[in-house]
Design a protein around this motif. Structure first.
Motif, PDB file in Angstrom:
ATOM      1  N   LYS A  93     -68.790 -46.390 -24.230  1.00 35.46           N
ATOM      2  CA  LYS A  93     -68.983 -47.137 -22.971  1.00 35.46           C
ATOM      3  C   LYS A  93     -69.526 -46.221 -21.878  1.00 35.46           C
ATOM      4  O   LYS A  93     -70.178 -46.680 -20.957  1.00 35.46           O
ATOM      5  CB  LYS A  93     -67.655 -47.755 -22.516  1.00 35.46           C
ATOM      6  CG  LYS A  93     -67.401 -49.108 -23.163  1.00 35.46           C
ATOM      7  CD  LYS A  93     -66.142 -49.740 -22.645  1.00 35.46           C
ATOM      8  CE  LYS A  93     -66.385 -50.512 -21.357  1.00 35.46           C
ATOM      9  NZ  LYS A  93     -65.191 -51.272 -20.940  1.00 35.46           N
ATOM     10  N   HIS A 127     -72.671 -49.750 -28.122  1.00 37.09           N
ATOM     11  CA  HIS A 127     -72.708 -50.323 -26.780  1.00 37.09           C
ATOM     12  C   HIS A 127     -74.107 -50.229 -26.166  1.00 37.09           C
ATOM     13  O   HIS A 127     -74.459 -51.004 -25.287  1.00 37.09           O
ATOM     14  CB  HIS A 127     -71.692 -49.575 -25.927  1.00 37.09           C
ATOM     15  CG  HIS A 127     -71.365 -50.267 -24.658  1.00 37.09           C
ATOM     16  ND1 HIS A 127     -70.860 -51.543 -24.625  1.00 37.09           N
ATOM     17  CD2 HIS A 127     -71.496 -49.876 -23.374  1.00 37.09           C
ATOM     18  CE1 HIS A 127     -70.686 -51.895 -23.379  1.00 37.09           C
ATOM     19  NE2 HIS A 127     -71.069 -50.908 -22.592  1.00 37.09           N
ATOM     20  N   ARG A 192     -68.780 -55.614 -12.085  1.00 34.38           N
ATOM     21  CA  ARG A 192     -67.561 -54.832 -12.317  1.00 34.38           C
ATOM     22  C   ARG A 192     -67.460 -53.735 -11.264  1.00 34.38           C
ATOM     23  O   ARG A 192     -68.416 -52.993 -11.052  1.00 34.38           O
ATOM     24  CB  ARG A 192     -67.566 -54.214 -13.717  1.00 34.38           C
ATOM     25  CG  ARG A 192     -66.226 -53.547 -14.050  1.00 34.38           C
ATOM     26  CD  ARG A 192     -66.303 -52.688 -15.282  1.00 34.38           C
ATOM     27  NE  ARG A 192     -66.353 -53.405 -16.544  1.00 34.38           N
ATOM     28  CZ  ARG A 192     -65.286 -53.784 -17.241  1.00 34.38           C
ATOM     29  NH1 ARG A 192     -64.077 -53.549 -16.781  1.00 34.38           N
ATOM     30  NH2 ARG A 192     -65.437 -54.410 -18.396  1.00 34.38           N
ATOM     31  N   ASP A 217     -69.422 -60.873 -27.841  1.00 37.82           N
ATOM     32  CA  ASP A 217     -69.453 -59.607 -27.092  1.00 37.82           C
ATOM     33  C   ASP A 217     -69.293 -58.455 -28.074  1.00 37.82           C
ATOM     34  O   ASP A 217     -68.890 -58.658 -29.218  1.00 37.82           O
ATOM     35  CB  ASP A 217     -68.327 -59.589 -26.040  1.00 37.82           C
ATOM     36  CG  ASP A 217     -68.683 -58.712 -24.838  1.00 37.82           C
ATOM     37  OD1 ASP A 217     -69.739 -58.055 -24.871  1.00 37.82           O
ATOM     38  OD2 ASP A 217     -67.902 -58.683 -23.869  1.00 37.82           O
ATOM     39  N   ASP A 218     -69.617 -57.237 -27.624  1.00 36.97           N
ATOM     40  CA  ASP A 218     -69.469 -56.105 -28.551  1.00 36.97           C
ATOM     41  C   ASP A 218     -68.023 -55.651 -28.645  1.00 36.97           C
ATOM     42  O   ASP A 218     -67.560 -55.273 -29.718  1.00 36.97           O
ATOM     43  CB  ASP A 218     -70.406 -54.927 -28.180  1.00 36.97           C
ATOM     44  CG  ASP A 218     -70.191 -54.390 -26.772  1.00 36.97           C
ATOM     45  OD1 ASP A 218     -69.553 -55.088 -25.956  1.00 36.97           O
ATOM     46  OD2 ASP A 218     -70.656 -53.277 -26.477  1.00 36.97           O
ATOM     47  N   SER A 221     -61.785 -54.489 -24.585  1.00 38.35           N
ATOM     48  CA  SER A 221     -61.011 -53.296 -24.241  1.00 38.35           C
ATOM     49  C   SER A 221     -59.758 -53.752 -23.478  1.00 38.35           C
ATOM     50  O   SER A 221     -58.731 -54.036 -24.093  1.00 38.35           O
ATOM     51  CB  SER A 221     -61.889 -52.339 -23.425  1.00 38.35           C
ATOM     52  OG  SER A 221     -61.185 -51.194 -23.072  1.00 38.35           O
ATOM     53  N   THR A 222     -59.867 -53.897 -22.170  1.00 37.09           N
ATOM     54  CA  THR A 222     -58.702 -54.384 -21.411  1.00 37.09           C
ATOM     55  C   THR A 222     -58.569 -55.908 -21.482  1.00 37.09           C
ATOM     56  O   THR A 222     -57.543 -56.461 -21.087  1.00 37.09           O
ATOM     57  CB  THR A 222     -58.842 -54.029 -19.929  1.00 37.09           C
ATOM     58  OG1 THR A 222     -60.014 -54.710 -19.421  1.00 37.09           O
ATOM     59  CG2 THR A 222     -59.003 -52.538 -19.723  1.00 37.09           C
ATOM     60  N   GLY A 223     -59.631 -56.567 -21.927  1.00 41.13           N
ATOM     61  CA  GLY A 223     -59.633 -58.034 -21.938  1.00 41.13           C
ATOM     62  C   GLY A 223     -60.086 -58.602 -20.602  1.00 41.13           C
ATOM     63  O   GLY A 223     -60.247 -59.810 -20.449  1.00 41.13           O
ATOM     64  N   THR A 225     -62.950 -58.624 -18.984  1.00 44.87           N
ATOM     65  CA  THR A 225     -64.215 -59.375 -18.986  1.00 44.87           C
ATOM     66  C   THR A 225     -63.968 -60.795 -19.493  1.00 44.87           C
ATOM     67  O   THR A 225     -64.380 -61.779 -18.865  1.00 44.87           O
ATOM     68  CB  THR A 225     -65.254 -58.663 -19.889  1.00 44.87           C
ATOM     69  OG1 THR A 225     -65.513 -57.377 -19.333  1.00 44.87           O
ATOM     70  CG2 THR A 225     -66.547 -59.461 -19.998  1.00 44.87           C
TER      71      THR A 225
HETATM   72  C1  R5P Z   1     -69.355 -54.566 -21.313  1.00 46.24           C
HETATM   73  O1  R5P Z   1     -70.388 -53.962 -21.066  1.00 46.24           O
HETATM   74  C2  R5P Z   1     -68.906 -54.858 -22.703  1.00 46.24           C
HETATM   75  O2  R5P Z   1     -69.868 -55.560 -23.416  1.00 46.24           O
HETATM   76  C3  R5P Z   1     -67.594 -55.589 -22.739  1.00 46.24           C
HETATM   77  O3  R5P Z   1     -67.747 -56.867 -22.185  1.00 46.24           O
HETATM   78  C4  R5P Z   1     -66.553 -54.860 -21.979  1.00 46.24           C
HETATM   79  O4  R5P Z   1     -66.686 -53.486 -22.172  1.00 46.24           O
HETATM   80  C5  R5P Z   1     -65.186 -55.279 -22.383  1.00 46.24           C
HETATM   81  O5  R5P Z   1     -64.249 -54.491 -21.690  1.00 46.24           O
HETATM   82  P1  R5P Z   1     -62.983 -55.158 -21.050  1.00 46.24           P
HETATM   83  O6  R5P Z   1     -62.287 -55.904 -22.139  1.00 46.24           O
HETATM   84  O7  R5P Z   1     -62.165 -53.997 -20.550  1.00 46.24           O
HETATM   85  O8  R5P Z   1     -63.451 -56.010 -19.943  1.00 46.24           O
END
Ligand code: R5P
Length: 296
Positions: A93, A127, A192, A217-218, A221-223, A225
């Motif tokens: 990331k 990513h 973000r 989505d790829d 992580s924290t959920g 997004t």
């Molecule tokens: C963002 O660029 C990625 O594609 C994911 O959407 C993002 O990294 C997910 O991270 P998190 O779950 O922390 O929002």
């Protein structure tokens, strides 16, 4: 050709060995009393070629060191060619210097992974498509889309649209749309906060009232997004929401947040060792894809 597995994803490594018609190389992974990683490859004749499986998932730094030490031990035992299977490439990331003073982390990690020469690297849904350029060896960037396609084809109706949840997911959402026979794609404008990590959505490219939403989505992580995207979609009157994400990092609290959301089902792969028994979660294995890439 034996498959050697670090501690991060032994379930996938076992599947891989089985599909390749071989076995896991014997290895002892422990800690010295001062907490340093201790590796002992317990094979006297591991062969000239080996597969080394390690995801850079939590504990990421330890798994990175373990990978390098196992690779070194294999070389010292006479292995000439190491195929590195790194299903989830940690630190990916941080693929840009977002603010002056930050490192280009993924480039440094690529160098560290190659401290012992590798033959090639097999990974999934990087990513950023520029990341292979940070390696000196061929990088095969497979996509979870292949396994999701089969599964999601059954979910598509005339009401389905694919929601690209940020600028980074536009291309992969469009490819997923092609995979699923041209399901329409809508675009969401995500912002973000670089300091707090908080995600907010500002707008959406077209009305989605009553639509069945598929998000590809790829990673999770924290959920943050997904939770923010789903909330925004709901405010815009959507119907059912299904999610596909190649990597689930199982960050503490993420799955709980997703379980409390209105998401119907979350499909992920086993690039990271599954750590949740949530009923919303469906884990699809990528072992066969890796085997096809390695070739039997
Ligand atoms: C963002 O660029 C990625 O594609 C994911 O959407 C993002 O990294 C997910 O991270 P998190 O779950 O922390 O929002």
């Amino acid at each position: 050709m034996l498959v050697f597995s670090g501690s991060s994803n032994q379930t996938l490594a076992k599947k891989l060995a089985k599909e390749l018609g071989t076995r896991l190389g014997k290895m002892e992974l422990s800690r010295f009393s001062n907490d340093e990683v201790r590796v002992w490859v317990n094979e006297r004749n591991p062969g000239k070629k080996a597969v080394l499986v390690q995801s850079l998932s939590e504990p990421t730094d330890r798994n990175l060191v373990e990978f390098c030490l196992i690779a070194d031990a294999l070389r010292r035992l006479g292995v000439k060619r190491i195929i590195a299977v790194i299903p989830w490439l940690g630190y990916s990331k941080q693929d840009k210097v977002f603010r002056p003073g930050e490192p280009l982390s993924v480039k440094v990690i690529a160098k560290m992974l190659q401290v012992v020469p590798l033959d090639k690297v097999i990974t999934f849904d990087l990513h950023n498509l520029a990341i292979p350029g940070f390696f000196e060896v061929p990088v095969v960037n497979l996509s979870g889309r292949q396994v999701f396609r089969e599964y999601c084809a059954k979910l598509v109706t005339t009401k389905t649209v694919i929601a690209a949840v940020d600028a980074g997911s536009v291309k992969s959402s469009e490819r997923f749309s092609d995979d699923l026979g041209g399901v329409p794609v809508i675009y969401m404008n995500k912002i973000r906060d670089l300091v707090t990590g908080k995600v907010v959505y500002k707008s959406i490219s077209e009305p989605v009232k009553g639509k069945h939403i598929l998000i590809k989505d790829d990673l999770i992580s924290t959920g943050g997004t997904l939770v923010a995207a789903v909330k925004f979609l709901q405010e815009n009157g959507v119907g059912k929401i299904d999610v596909c994400a190649t990597h689930h990092l199982y960050v503490k609290g993420a799955q709980e947040k997703l379980d409390q959301s209105v998401i119907n089902q979350i499909m992920v792969t086993d690039t990271v060792e599954p750590k949740s028994d949530s009923k919303k979660l469906k884990v699809i294995s990528v072992a066969r894809m890796i085997v096809q890439e390695i070739g039997i």
